[in-house]
Design a protein around this motif. Structure first.
Motif, PDB file in Angstrom:
ATOM      1  N   LEU A  73       0.357   5.699  -4.950  1.00  0.00           N
ATOM      2  CA  LEU A  73      -0.998   5.308  -4.530  1.00  0.00           C
ATOM      3  C   LEU A  73      -1.729   6.501  -3.913  1.00  0.00           C
ATOM      4  CD1 LEU A  73      -0.323   1.797  -3.013  1.00  0.00           C
ATOM      5  CD2 LEU A  73      -1.855   2.319  -4.896  1.00  0.00           C
ATOM      6  N   VAL A 102      -0.993   0.277   0.543  1.00  0.00           N
ATOM      7  CA  VAL A 102       0.288   0.880   0.929  1.00  0.00           C
ATOM      8  C   VAL A 102       0.999  -0.017   1.938  1.00  0.00           C
ATOM      9  CG1 VAL A 102       1.226   2.745   2.353  1.00  0.00           C
ATOM     10  CG2 VAL A 102      -0.193   3.279   0.389  1.00  0.00           C
ATOM     11  N   PHE A 124      13.909   1.484   0.306  1.00  0.00           N
ATOM     12  CA  PHE A 124      12.920   2.379   0.900  1.00  0.00           C
ATOM     13  C   PHE A 124      12.487   3.463  -0.071  1.00  0.00           C
ATOM     14  CE2 PHE A 124      14.180   0.320   4.799  1.00  0.00           C
ATOM     15  CZ  PHE A 124      13.000   0.304   5.516  1.00  0.00           C
ATOM     16  N   HIS A 135       3.975   6.338   4.439  1.00  0.00           N
ATOM     17  CA  HIS A 135       4.711   6.887   3.309  1.00  0.00           C
ATOM     18  C   HIS A 135       5.867   7.782   3.779  1.00  0.00           C
ATOM     19  CE1 HIS A 135       5.589   8.997  -0.394  1.00  0.00           C
ATOM     20  NE2 HIS A 135       5.242  10.139   0.155  1.00  0.00           N
ATOM     21  N   THR A 188       8.986   5.930   5.170  1.00  0.00           N
ATOM     22  CA  THR A 188       9.833   5.289   4.145  1.00  0.00           C
ATOM     23  C   THR A 188      10.697   6.333   3.441  1.00  0.00           C
ATOM     24  OG1 THR A 188       8.012   5.417   2.574  1.00  0.00           O
ATOM     25  CG2 THR A 188       8.328   3.314   3.667  1.00  0.00           C
ATOM     26  N   LEU A 222       9.835   1.949  -2.154  1.00  0.00           N
ATOM     27  CA  LEU A 222       8.595   1.880  -1.377  1.00  0.00           C
ATOM     28  C   LEU A 222       7.948   3.261  -1.254  1.00  0.00           C
ATOM     29  CD1 LEU A 222       9.654  -0.590   1.450  1.00  0.00           C
ATOM     30  CD2 LEU A 222       8.265  -1.052  -0.563  1.00  0.00           C
ATOM     31  N   TYR A 249      -2.096   7.997 -10.966  1.00  0.00           N
ATOM     32  CA  TYR A 249      -0.955   7.431 -10.249  1.00  0.00           C
ATOM     33  C   TYR A 249       0.292   8.282 -10.437  1.00  0.00           C
ATOM     34  CZ  TYR A 249      -3.595   3.209  -9.359  1.00  0.00           C
ATOM     35  OH  TYR A 249      -4.523   2.328  -8.906  1.00  0.00           O
ATOM     36  N   LYS A 270      -2.987   8.693  -6.510  1.00  0.00           N
ATOM     37  CA  LYS A 270      -4.204   8.159  -7.130  1.00  0.00           C
ATOM     38  C   LYS A 270      -5.440   8.563  -6.326  1.00  0.00           C
ATOM     39  CE  LYS A 270      -6.854   5.568  -9.657  1.00  0.00           C
ATOM     40  NZ  LYS A 270      -7.311   6.093 -10.942  1.00  0.00           N
ATOM     41  N   TYR A 304      -6.716   1.913  -0.360  1.00  0.00           N
ATOM     42  CA  TYR A 304      -5.381   2.391  -0.722  1.00  0.00           C
ATOM     43  C   TYR A 304      -4.436   2.347   0.474  1.00  0.00           C
ATOM     44  CZ  TYR A 304      -7.126   3.771  -5.225  1.00  0.00           C
ATOM     45  OH  TYR A 304      -7.647   3.746  -6.473  1.00  0.00           O
ATOM     46  N   VAL A 321       6.296   4.093  -4.653  1.00  0.00           N
ATOM     47  CA  VAL A 321       5.057   3.363  -4.938  1.00  0.00           C
ATOM     48  C   VAL A 321       3.934   3.824  -4.013  1.00  0.00           C
ATOM     49  CG1 VAL A 321       4.004   1.088  -4.996  1.00  0.00           C
ATOM     50  CG2 VAL A 321       6.335   1.381  -5.788  1.00  0.00           C
ATOM     51  N   THR A 322       4.234   3.985  -2.719  1.00  0.00           N
ATOM     52  CA  THR A 322       3.169   4.415  -1.809  1.00  0.00           C
ATOM     53  C   THR A 322       2.746   5.842  -2.126  1.00  0.00           C
ATOM     54  OG1 THR A 322       4.823   5.088  -0.182  1.00  0.00           O
ATOM     55  CG2 THR A 322       3.910   2.903   0.064  1.00  0.00           C
TER      56      THR A 322
END
Lengths: 225, 227, 53
Positions: free
Chosen positions: B97, C21, B87, B44, B47, B90, B106, B100, C17, B93-94
């Motif tokens: 996650l 990712v 990026f 994460h 990015t 990305l 989220y 979460k 997870y 979104v990561t």
């Protein structure tokens, strides 16, 4: 020299506007319609006491923001559409054009604020605990909105899809000052202590300074394109 | 001319494979994170770092375009902005996650989440502006001006606004006390991952710049403005 | 591998997870490269159809 030319551009725009009063009437009518919609849908009593400062601050800035998005692009779009931009390009230095247009947009936004804000406070029974902080936030937020809008209007006037693009380009730029302005308004509504809103005021001040300087220097490239 | 020779590709691929292996099997899970979720940091954070790097490059090349008026600068700025958006998506979104796992939702409008979405909007608008202008030189000038004015608002999104509100986001790599608080094995894998992802980005960026230039030259030769 | 380095035995919590990712990142990067490839190919095809030299 530049200031005098800027004043000339400003006065010229005021005169043209005064002849028809299209922009100011459209803007005020729009702001008033949104105000009525908000007042009718949300109203002063439907919110619990602790929700009021948050929701009212957000709504107030949404009304101001949408009014800015409908009216402030005219500054340059009009010049390009009526073909007067070329004449203006010849007769005034770019710095003066930018300052003049910025002043014009500030004046327009100032009139809208002077009408909308008191009406909003009255219609929503929105009490302000720290009027000084509230006025500072309004003024600084207004300068930020006007500066970014003026520059984006200059860009958008050169493209084919003027109106649609204006909001798309201006909104992300305006989100930081709007977030700060909403927070500042909320603090002004609840805390009489001026120091509590210092962070928001400082952020707005920094944003305004950076935005005005940056657009002032970048304007040259856009205007000559 | 190839952007990256065979040897370079092999080194990049092998390096990435080692980083992946180490991220899953070598590094210990960090304390105070749910289960194995701390491993997300190896993917994460790079990015996010690369999207910041790409936006910086976009601003830099935009400024140089306005100075030199060379279309190559515009190609470079456009490629950097596109990769930055990629990026940034990305990273969003990561990050979501990770949220979460850690906070069991989220999306909770954490200041960091808010500011990264605003960043996406800014550069999405930049790409939208590029699509709205047909004439290449005008597109280059106007989008360079927008990229630079947008870059002014980036510090507010990244630093000022998140500071105004309490965030649940873990300390950024170097924390407020100016120290890197990671166990040695995590630190090793983390920085290797940063290097590997940066190399991957450098390759993709060079590839994109070359492709953009090629497409522009082809359309110039065809005499049209499309592409 | 050093003797005290952990293997996957410890706890599998949240490993799903971490895998997700990774899949998202690599799928995203791949999709971008494919998109780039198609853009170049389309430009070349358009060029060669317009001027057969």
């Amino acid at each position: 020299m530049i200031l005098r030319a800027a004043a000339a551009v400003f006065v010229k725009d005021l005169r043209t506007e005064w002849r028809t009063r299209v922009a100011i009437n459209a803007l005020l009518l729009f702001a008033f319609s949104v105000l009525v919609l908000v007042g009718y849908a949300v109203g002063p009593t439907r919110l619990t006491l602790e929700d009021r400062p948050v929701v009212n601050s957000v709504l107030l800035w949404i009304v101001l923001f949408f009014s800015a998005m409908t009216g402030l692009s005219r500054a340059f779009v009009n010049e390009e559409e009526t073909g007067t931009a070329a004449a203006l390009r010849l007769s005034a230095p770019p710095a003066a054009v930018f300052l003049g247009k910025l002043l014009g947009n500030l004046a327009l936004l100032g009139v809208v604020m002077a009408v909308v804000v008191p009406l909003f406070l009255a219609l929503m029974s929105f009490g302000i605990a720290a009027p000084g902080l509230f006025l500072a936030v309004l003024a600084l937020g207004g300068v930020g909105i006007a500066a970014a809008s003026t520059f984006i209007a200059a860009i958008v006037a050169k493209t084919a899809a003027k109106g649609a693009l204006f909001a798309v380009l201006a909104t992300p730029l305006l989100l930081p000052p709007l977030v700060a302005a909403v927070t500042g308004t909320q603090i002004a509504a609840t805390q009489p202590d001026l120091v509590a809103g210092l962070d928001a005021v400082r952020l707005l001040f920094a944003y305004d300074g950076l935005m005005v300087t940056a657009s002032f220097f970048l304007f040259d490239a856009v205007w000559r394109e | 001319m190839q952007v990256l020779g065979t040897a370079g590709k092999v080194v990049l691929g092998l390096g990435m494979a080692v980083v992946l292996w180490a991220a899953f099997l070598y590094a210990h899970p960090a304390e105070s994170f749910v289960g194995e979720s701390s491993r997300i940091v190896f993917f994460h954070v790079p990015t996010a770092w690369i999207s910041a790097l790409a936006f910086l490059l976009a601003a830099l090349h935009s400024g140089l375009y306005l100075k030199t008026r060379k279309m190559e600068r515009d190609d470079a700025a456009a490629a950097a902005a596109r990769l930055g958006v990629l990026f940034c998506v990305l990273a969003t979104v990561t990050g979501s996650l990770f949220a979460k796992v850690m906070w069991n939702s989220y999306w909770n409008w954490d200041p960091r989440q808010t500011s990264i979405v605003l960043l996406l909007l800014v550069y999405g608008a930049y790409l939208g502006l590029r699509q709205a202008i047909e004439e290449p030189e005008r597109r280059a000038t106007l989008s360079a001006a927008y990229a630079l004015i947008a870059f002014v608002s980036v510090p507010f999104l990244m630093f000022a606004v998140p500071r105004m509100y309490a965030s649940l986001h873990p300390d950024t790599v170097i924390n407020a006390r100016g120290r890197i608080e990671m166990s040695p094995d995590i630190k090793l894998v983390f920085f290797s991952s940063m290097i590997a992802f940066t190399a991957l980005f450098a390759w993709m960026y060079a590839l994109d710049v070359k492709a953009t230039r090629l497409v522009r030259r082809l359309s110039e030769r065809a005499g049209g403005f499309e592409a | 591998m050093t003797p005290d380095a952990p293997t996957v035995a410890v706890s599998h919590g949240a490993l799903f997870y971490v895998a997700a990712v990774n899949i998202i990142i690599w799928a995203g990067l791949l999709a971008y490269l494919v998109h780039l490839d198609r853009k170049v190919r389309a430009a070349i095809a358009r060029q060669s159809s317009e001027d057969p030299s």
